[in-house]
Design a protein around this motif. Structure first.
Motif, mmCIF file in Angstrom:
data_model
loop_
_atom_site.group_PDB
_atom_site.id
_atom_site.type_symbol
_atom_site.label_atom_id
_atom_site.label_comp_id
_atom_site.label_asym_id
_atom_site.label_seq_id
_atom_site.Cartn_x
_atom_site.Cartn_y
_atom_site.Cartn_z
ATOM 1 N N GLU B 138 38.668 6.158 12.003
ATOM 2 C CA GLU B 138 40.001 6.772 12.038
ATOM 3 C C GLU B 138 39.936 8.201 11.461
ATOM 4 O OE1 GLU B 138 42.811 4.077 10.280
ATOM 5 O OE2 GLU B 138 44.371 5.607 10.231
ATOM 6 N N ALA B 139 39.302 8.321 10.309
ATOM 7 C CA ALA B 139 39.204 9.633 9.653
ATOM 8 C C ALA B 139 38.425 10.616 10.521
ATOM 9 C CB ALA B 139 38.536 9.479 8.296
ATOM 10 N N PHE B 140 37.306 10.144 11.064
ATOM 11 C CA PHE B 140 36.454 11.019 11.881
ATOM 12 C C PHE B 140 37.212 11.528 13.105
ATOM 13 C CE2 PHE B 140 33.514 11.391 15.500
ATOM 14 C CZ PHE B 140 32.661 12.370 15.036
ATOM 15 N N LEU B 141 37.894 10.603 13.800
ATOM 16 C CA LEU B 141 38.577 11.001 15.039
ATOM 17 C C LEU B 141 39.780 11.900 14.769
ATOM 18 C CD1 LEU B 141 38.364 7.657 17.058
ATOM 19 C CD2 LEU B 141 37.015 9.731 17.374
ATOM 20 N N LEU B 142 40.526 11.576 13.721
ATOM 21 C CA LEU B 142 41.697 12.416 13.409
ATOM 22 C C LEU B 142 41.255 13.816 12.983
ATOM 23 C CD1 LEU B 142 43.926 9.906 11.427
ATOM 24 C CD2 LEU B 142 44.374 10.816 13.682
ATOM 25 N N ARG B 143 40.223 13.834 12.158
ATOM 26 C CA ARG B 143 39.802 15.112 11.571
ATOM 27 C C ARG B 143 39.136 16.010 12.615
ATOM 28 N NH1 ARG B 143 39.416 19.100 9.487
ATOM 29 N NH2 ARG B 143 38.113 19.875 7.793
ATOM 30 N N TYR B 144 38.257 15.425 13.415
ATOM 31 C CA TYR B 144 37.460 16.274 14.315
ATOM 32 C C TYR B 144 37.984 16.269 15.753
ATOM 33 C CZ TYR B 144 34.242 16.542 10.428
ATOM 34 O OH TYR B 144 33.699 16.778 9.189
ATOM 35 N N TRP B 145 38.449 15.125 16.214
ATOM 36 C CA TRP B 145 38.893 15.098 17.625
ATOM 37 C C TRP B 145 40.325 15.620 17.741
ATOM 38 C CZ3 TRP B 145 38.372 10.344 21.413
ATOM 39 C CH2 TRP B 145 38.047 10.827 22.669
ATOM 40 N N GLU B 146 41.173 15.168 16.830
ATOM 41 C CA GLU B 146 42.563 15.645 16.867
ATOM 42 C C GLU B 146 42.731 16.963 16.122
ATOM 43 O OE1 GLU B 146 44.802 14.304 18.744
ATOM 44 O OE2 GLU B 146 43.388 12.737 19.340
ATOM 45 N N GLU B 147 41.656 17.423 15.528
ATOM 46 C CA GLU B 147 41.613 18.713 14.823
ATOM 47 C C GLU B 147 42.696 18.841 13.753
ATOM 48 O OE1 GLU B 147 41.681 21.523 18.016
ATOM 49 O OE2 GLU B 147 39.535 21.329 18.362
ATOM 50 N N MET B 148 42.922 17.758 13.051
ATOM 51 C CA MET B 148 43.868 17.806 11.935
ATOM 52 C C MET B 148 43.138 18.290 10.692
ATOM 53 S SD MET B 148 46.072 14.365 12.304
ATOM 54 C CE MET B 148 47.335 14.231 13.549
ATOM 55 N N ASP B 149 43.874 18.956 9.798
ATOM 56 C CA ASP B 149 43.208 19.331 8.557
ATOM 57 C C ASP B 149 43.194 18.116 7.615
ATOM 58 O OD1 ASP B 149 45.661 19.197 7.236
ATOM 59 O OD2 ASP B 149 46.098 21.304 7.600
ATOM 60 N N ILE B 150 42.575 18.305 6.462
ATOM 61 C CA ILE B 150 42.366 17.145 5.579
ATOM 62 C C ILE B 150 43.701 16.581 5.083
ATOM 63 C CG2 ILE B 150 41.431 16.469 3.322
ATOM 64 C CD1 ILE B 150 39.048 18.271 3.970
ATOM 65 N N ALA B 151 44.641 17.479 4.774
ATOM 66 C CA ALA B 151 45.943 17.019 4.270
ATOM 67 C C ALA B 151 46.692 16.205 5.335
ATOM 68 C CB ALA B 151 46.775 18.217 3.847
ATOM 69 N N GLU B 152 46.667 16.693 6.567
ATOM 70 C CA GLU B 152 47.349 15.970 7.662
ATOM 71 C C GLU B 152 46.694 14.616 7.903
ATOM 72 O OE1 GLU B 152 48.911 19.739 10.390
ATOM 73 O OE2 GLU B 152 46.900 18.923 10.693
ATOM 74 N N THR B 153 45.366 14.619 7.903
ATOM 75 C CA THR B 153 44.641 13.359 8.110
ATOM 76 C C THR B 153 44.995 12.360 7.010
ATOM 77 O OG1 THR B 153 42.834 14.671 9.010
ATOM 78 C CG2 THR B 153 42.356 12.378 8.537
ATOM 79 N N ALA B 154 45.049 12.862 5.781
ATOM 80 C CA ALA B 154 45.386 11.983 4.651
ATOM 81 C C ALA B 154 46.789 11.414 4.815
ATOM 82 C CB ALA B 154 45.280 12.758 3.344
ATOM 83 N N GLU B 155 47.705 12.247 5.306
ATOM 84 C CA GLU B 155 49.088 11.777 5.481
ATOM 85 C C GLU B 155 49.170 10.698 6.556
ATOM 86 O OE1 GLU B 155 51.910 14.971 5.745
ATOM 87 O OE2 GLU B 155 53.498 13.556 6.264
ATOM 88 N N VAL B 156 48.476 10.944 7.661
ATOM 89 C CA VAL B 156 48.493 9.946 8.747
ATOM 90 C C VAL B 156 47.857 8.636 8.291
ATOM 91 C CG1 VAL B 156 47.578 9.390 11.032
ATOM 92 C CG2 VAL B 156 48.545 11.643 10.611
ATOM 93 N N MET B 157 46.758 8.757 7.539
ATOM 94 C CA MET B 157 46.046 7.550 7.117
ATOM 95 C C MET B 157 46.666 6.885 5.891
ATOM 96 S SD MET B 157 42.072 8.634 7.666
ATOM 97 C CE MET B 157 41.444 7.094 7.062
#
Lengths: 128, 189
Positions: B138-157
């Motif tokens: 989940e973290a890998f795909l959100l961060r690199y594929w969806e190009e979210m920054d770390i804060a956004e990824t943390a919020e989604v997760m």
């Protein structure tokens, strides 16, 4: 190893592979998207309907402002009168209760009731 | 209010990646389609009035929650299937094993990842991603594929930024190891 760079290389391969989805999958995704957009359209229309309804209501209020203020004043007057009435009624009740209490717990000694003069005075005073 | 064209455009951009994400997570093509459709409908129903800039975060959160709901339902279903099969087990055990082997062979053959991979590398990478632990994937795909920054990824997760960094780092490391084992020196093979 530069992990970010390596990850981006992997993602580039994944992105290249997105074009190779089977046609039925692509079609199903498109159908799902169309359904979602139709639902969103309904939501937007329903929001517009609500907005129009509230706009009409506020127009009506603006047009009948004077009458509404008058009606409100009359209602306030009635409410005030009702409150006064209730308060005075409860005051009367309070007075009666106070008199009863005074009579029951008055300073007159119990022996006074045995005094013959008292009976006489009571009889006389009942003539008034 | 956002207009529905913005929503349509957003969904068109994201739908294929969302589908792949769901496939990696649940390993079932039909279930993945259902999940993506559910996520799209929820976004349209509840959040179509939001500004389009908020669509990616909202959609990813909905998608991840829908995937988690699927896991929960599967868990309950598996519990009852196991319970029922335990009661009914006995005579047809051999037949079941044969049927399972046949199904697995068919799955391998029909697996869209194997059939549709544009190249060997894609299939290998996708297989490696599927094998990642759920949170790392989940973290890998959100961060690199969806190009979210770390804060956004943390919020989604729903976790801390430190956890996101850890998950991403472990995911990339695990992918590198898995792909090296398969003969790919780096992402390009």
């Amino acid at each position: 190893m530069d992990k970010d760079k390596y990850a981006k290389e992997l993602i580039a391969v994944l992105n290249d592979g997105l074009g190779s989805l089977r046609p039925e999958v692509t079609r199903n995704l498109q159908l799902a998207r169309e359904r979602a957009c139709a639902l969103a359209e309904q939501q937007v229309h329903s929001h517009h309907f609500k907005s129009a309804h509230s706009l009409a209501w506020s127009d009506w209020v603006r047009q009948h402002r004077t009458g509404l203020v008058g009606a409100l004043l009359v209602m306030v007057l009635f409410a005030g009168a009702a409150v006064l009435q209730t308060t005075s009624g409860s005051n009367d009740d309070d007075d009666t209760a106070a008199i009863d209490t005074e009579l029951l717990t008055g300073d007159l000694p119990v022996n006074a009731y045995l005094d013959g003069h008292l009976s006489k005075w009571v009889n006389n005073s009942s003539d008034y | 209010m956002a207009d529905t064209n913005a929503l349509a455009q957003f969904l068109a951009e994201v739908e294929r990646r969302a589908y792949r994400q769901a496939v990696y997570a649940v390993r079932d093509e039909q279930a993945a389609l259902d999940i993506v459709q559910d996520a799209m409908m929820k976004l349209a129903e509840k959040y179509c009035a939001q500004p389009p800039a908020e669509f990616p975060m909202l959609f990813q959160r909905i998608l991840q929650n829908t995937i988690r709901d699927y896991y929960r339902r599967q868990k309950v279903r598996n519990f009852w299937v196991t319970a029922v099969s335990f009661i009914a087990s006995g005579s047809d055990e051999q037949e079941d094993e044969e049927a399972l082997e046949h199904t697995q062979a068919a799955d391998e053959k029909d697996n869209p990842i194997n059939v549709l991979a544009s190249g060997k590398n894609l299939a290998l990478i996708e297989a490696a991603i599927e094998k990642l632990p759920a949170r790392q994937r989940e973290a890998f795909l959100l961060r690199y594929w969806e190009e979210m920054d770390i804060a956004e990824t943390a919020e989604v997760m729903g976790c801390s930024e430190g956890s996101v960094k850890t998950h991403c780092s472990r995911a990339v490391h695990a992918l590198a190891v898995a792909l090296q084992d398969k003969g790919m020196a780096d992402g390009q093979g």
